[in-house]
Structures are given as C-alpha cells and as structure tokens.
Design an enzyme around this catalytic site. Sequence first.
Site, PDB file in Angstrom:
ATOM      1  N   ASP A   1       0.817  -1.217   0.000  1.00 34.79           N
ATOM      2  CA  ASP A   1       0.000   0.000   0.000  1.00 34.79           C
ATOM      3  C   ASP A   1       0.850   1.266   0.000  1.00 34.79           C
ATOM      4  O   ASP A   1       2.058   1.229   0.207  1.00 34.79           O
ATOM      5  CB  ASP A   1      -0.967   0.001   1.203  1.00 34.79           C
ATOM      6  CG  ASP A   1      -0.331  -0.576   2.465  1.00 34.79           C
ATOM      7  OD1 ASP A   1       0.908  -0.524   2.583  1.00 34.79           O
ATOM      8  OD2 ASP A   1      -1.068  -1.086   3.323  1.00 34.79           O
TER       9      ASP A   1
ATOM     10  N   GLU B   1      -9.740  -1.770   4.922  1.00 34.22           N
ATOM     11  CA  GLU B   1     -10.450  -1.383   6.128  1.00 34.22           C
ATOM     12  C   GLU B   1     -11.754  -2.185   6.253  1.00 34.22           C
ATOM     13  O   GLU B   1     -12.183  -2.836   5.296  1.00 34.22           O
ATOM     14  CB  GLU B   1     -10.742   0.124   6.072  1.00 34.22           C
ATOM     15  CG  GLU B   1      -9.485   0.984   5.980  1.00 34.22           C
ATOM     16  CD  GLU B   1      -8.656   1.002   7.265  1.00 34.22           C
ATOM     17  OE1 GLU B   1      -8.476  -0.049   7.904  1.00 34.22           O
ATOM     18  OE2 GLU B   1      -8.164   2.084   7.625  1.00 34.22           O
TER      19      GLU B   1
ATOM     20  N   ASP C   1      -7.786  -2.251  13.659  1.00 35.02           N
ATOM     21  CA  ASP C   1      -9.169  -2.460  13.200  1.00 35.02           C
ATOM     22  C   ASP C   1      -9.300  -3.736  12.351  1.00 35.02           C
ATOM     23  O   ASP C   1     -10.331  -3.960  11.726  1.00 35.02           O
ATOM     24  CB  ASP C   1      -9.700  -1.235  12.423  1.00 35.02           C
ATOM     25  CG  ASP C   1      -8.964  -1.011  11.103  1.00 35.02           C
ATOM     26  OD1 ASP C   1      -8.041  -1.789  10.783  1.00 35.02           O
ATOM     27  OD2 ASP C   1      -9.322  -0.058  10.385  1.00 35.02           O
TER      28      ASP C   1
ATOM     29  N   HIS D   1      -7.449  -4.628   9.723  1.00 38.21           N
ATOM     30  CA  HIS D   1      -7.102  -4.569   8.291  1.00 38.21           C
ATOM     31  C   HIS D   1      -5.825  -5.344   7.965  1.00 38.21           C
ATOM     32  O   HIS D   1      -4.927  -5.457   8.779  1.00 38.21           O
ATOM     33  CB  HIS D   1      -6.997  -3.116   7.799  1.00 38.21           C
ATOM     34  CG  HIS D   1      -5.825  -2.339   8.345  1.00 38.21           C
ATOM     35  ND1 HIS D   1      -5.904  -0.998   8.641  1.00 38.21           N
ATOM     36  CD2 HIS D   1      -4.544  -2.687   8.625  1.00 38.21           C
ATOM     37  CE1 HIS D   1      -4.728  -0.568   9.072  1.00 38.21           C
ATOM     38  NE2 HIS D   1      -3.887  -1.574   9.080  1.00 38.21           N
TER      39      HIS D   1
HETATM   40  C1  F6R Z   1       1.380  -1.546   6.020  1.00 37.78           C
HETATM   41  C2  F6R Z   1       0.164  -2.357   6.109  1.00 37.78           C
HETATM   42  C3  F6R Z   1      -0.626  -2.412   7.381  1.00 37.78           C
HETATM   43  C4  F6R Z   1       0.221  -2.721   8.611  1.00 37.78           C
HETATM   44  C5  F6R Z   1      -0.652  -2.736   9.859  1.00 37.78           C
HETATM   45  C6  F6R Z   1       0.175  -2.936  11.126  1.00 37.78           C
HETATM   46  O1  F6R Z   1       1.964  -1.650   4.739  1.00 37.78           O
HETATM   47  O2  F6R Z   1      -0.191  -2.947   5.148  1.00 37.78           O
HETATM   48  O3  F6R Z   1      -1.644  -3.374   7.225  1.00 37.78           O
HETATM   49  O4  F6R Z   1       0.839  -3.969   8.441  1.00 37.78           O
HETATM   50  O5  F6R Z   1      -1.339  -1.523   9.953  1.00 37.78           O
HETATM   51  O6  F6R Z   1       1.022  -1.841  11.309  1.00 37.78           O
HETATM   52  P1  F6R Z   1       2.034  -1.777  12.533  1.00 37.78           P
HETATM   53  O7  F6R Z   1       3.051  -2.825  12.323  1.00 37.78           O
HETATM   54  O8  F6R Z   1       2.633  -0.393  12.453  1.00 37.78           O
HETATM   55  O9  F6R Z   1       1.232  -2.004  13.767  1.00 37.78           O
END
Ligand code: F6R
Length: 262
Positions: free
Chosen positions: A67, A143, A136, A138
């Site tokens: 992303d 989302e 959440d 994702h």
């Molecule tokens: C980032 C992504 C997100 C993160 C998730 C956890 O490229 O795809 O799904 O993997 O938000 O983020 P952290 O590791 O910062 O808690």
Amino acid sequence: MEVIIRPTADAAALLTARLIARMLQGKPQLVLGLATGRTMEHVYAELVRRHRVGGLDFSLCRSFNLDEYVGLAPEHPDSYCQYMNRHLFQHVNIDPRNTHVLNGTAPDLGAECERFERLIRECGGIDLQLLGIGTDGHIGFNEPLSALLSRTREKALTPATRAQNASMFGGDASRVPARALTMGVGTIQESRRCLLLVTGADKAAILARAVEGPITAMVTGSALQLHPRCTAIIDEAAATDLRGTDYYRWVFATEPEWAEFR
Ligand code: F6R
C-alpha cells in the site's frame, strides 16, 4: 491457517526473517509482497543484517508493496516508498527497477492500481506476501467492510488506522493522509504463501478475531482463514486472547517442517 507463537516480538520477527531468507535462497527470483509499519522494521533490520553478514542476495528478487498513502509523492519522507528505502532497499542489493510501490500521486489513481495488478501478473504472481494487522483488523489498508474479493484500489482510512499510524506523523493523527491505495483482499489471497506477523498486547483482541473468529469483511484479516498456506507468527503478548494456544505450541514443537527453526 497455522499459528506459531514465539516468546518475544524480537523472536517472532527473527523467525519471519529466517523464513523469508530461506525462501529467497531457494528461489533467487522470488516475488516478495512487502508490508510497512512498526512491526516490520525488525524483520527488515534482520534481513539487512543477513545481507551484510551472510551475503543474503536480493539481486534477482522482485517486490511489490501492499500500500501507499494517497497524496504523498514517492520522494515524501513519510511515504511508504521512502520507508522501504530507509529500512530495506538502500541497504541490500535489490535492483530498484525490480521494486514496485504504488504511486499515491499518480494523475489517474485507478489506472495506477490497474498497472500494479498487471505488473504482479506479469511477474507470475506473488510467491510470499508479508502482512501485519491493523488495530481495526485490516490487512494492507483493507479497512472494515472491504470486499473479500477486492483488487488493488483506493480506500478511505478509518480513524482507528489514522490514530494507529499517527506516531509516524509526529503523533498527529490529522496529519495521516485520509486515503490510501492498497492491494485488495483478493489480490493478497492469490499470493502463494502468506506470513502474518503480529506482536504486542494491543493486537491480542483483533488477532483472536482474525484467526479464530468468523470470516467477516468487518475484520479483513479473517479472510486469511481461506488462504491455503498462511502462517501467523506472533509473540506471547499477542497470543493472550487465543483459545487454541496448546495446539499451536504443539505444532511448532513437533511438526518436522519447524524442526530447523526450533
Ligand atoms: C502496512 C500495512 C498495514 C500494517 C498494519 C500494522 O503496509 O499494510 O496493514 O501492516 O497496519 O502496522 P504496525 O506494524 O505499524 O502495527
């Protein structure tokens, strides 16, 4: 899905990096799906260490990131493009032409997402997709209520996600872009193998919903229950709300596949 519990966050990241390194050694042209975020920083640090100390070779590897924020140019310091440069790309021998991060400032974001999907297909699909999970639920930036068959597209971020990522924007959630481009849940599901790395007590409740709860678009991580080859690597802190921990520990302790990692 398979769940592997390691004692600490460092041990979970280390196991993840070892699995990536082993796959890369077995297939130098590996097509890697990459994630960003705090959890992954430890994985990339270990991969960089293995490149420096053990010569882990990225020269033929291709990568696709999950992303990117809409509105942040690839040169922007808070873009995921720069995150990847800082944490991995500039420290290993990957060919920059083989790295693919969505461009959140492309003039036509829909066309950018289609281009990205086409490139993945042309590379033969993703061999190994690295994933974290948001508070959440994702995966990528899919989302709640994202279609479980969705493809790469633009998504509006939830307040929970913007709060989660605020620390990377000076602690100010209002500075976190409100929209992102993300691989779809369907795109992720097509990768041949998924590694979901989850650490920390703040992820325990959502991890239990994703792994042991019903499959629901409210928690897009739960779609990984449908994936034929998904391993969740987690630490003890993230495991506290799971019901099946005795079985998960038994699998790691006894299955031959894990012998070399015990
Ligand atoms: C980032 C992504 C997100 C993160 C998730 C956890 O490229 O795809 O799904 O993997 O938000 O983020 P952290 O590791 O910062 O808690």
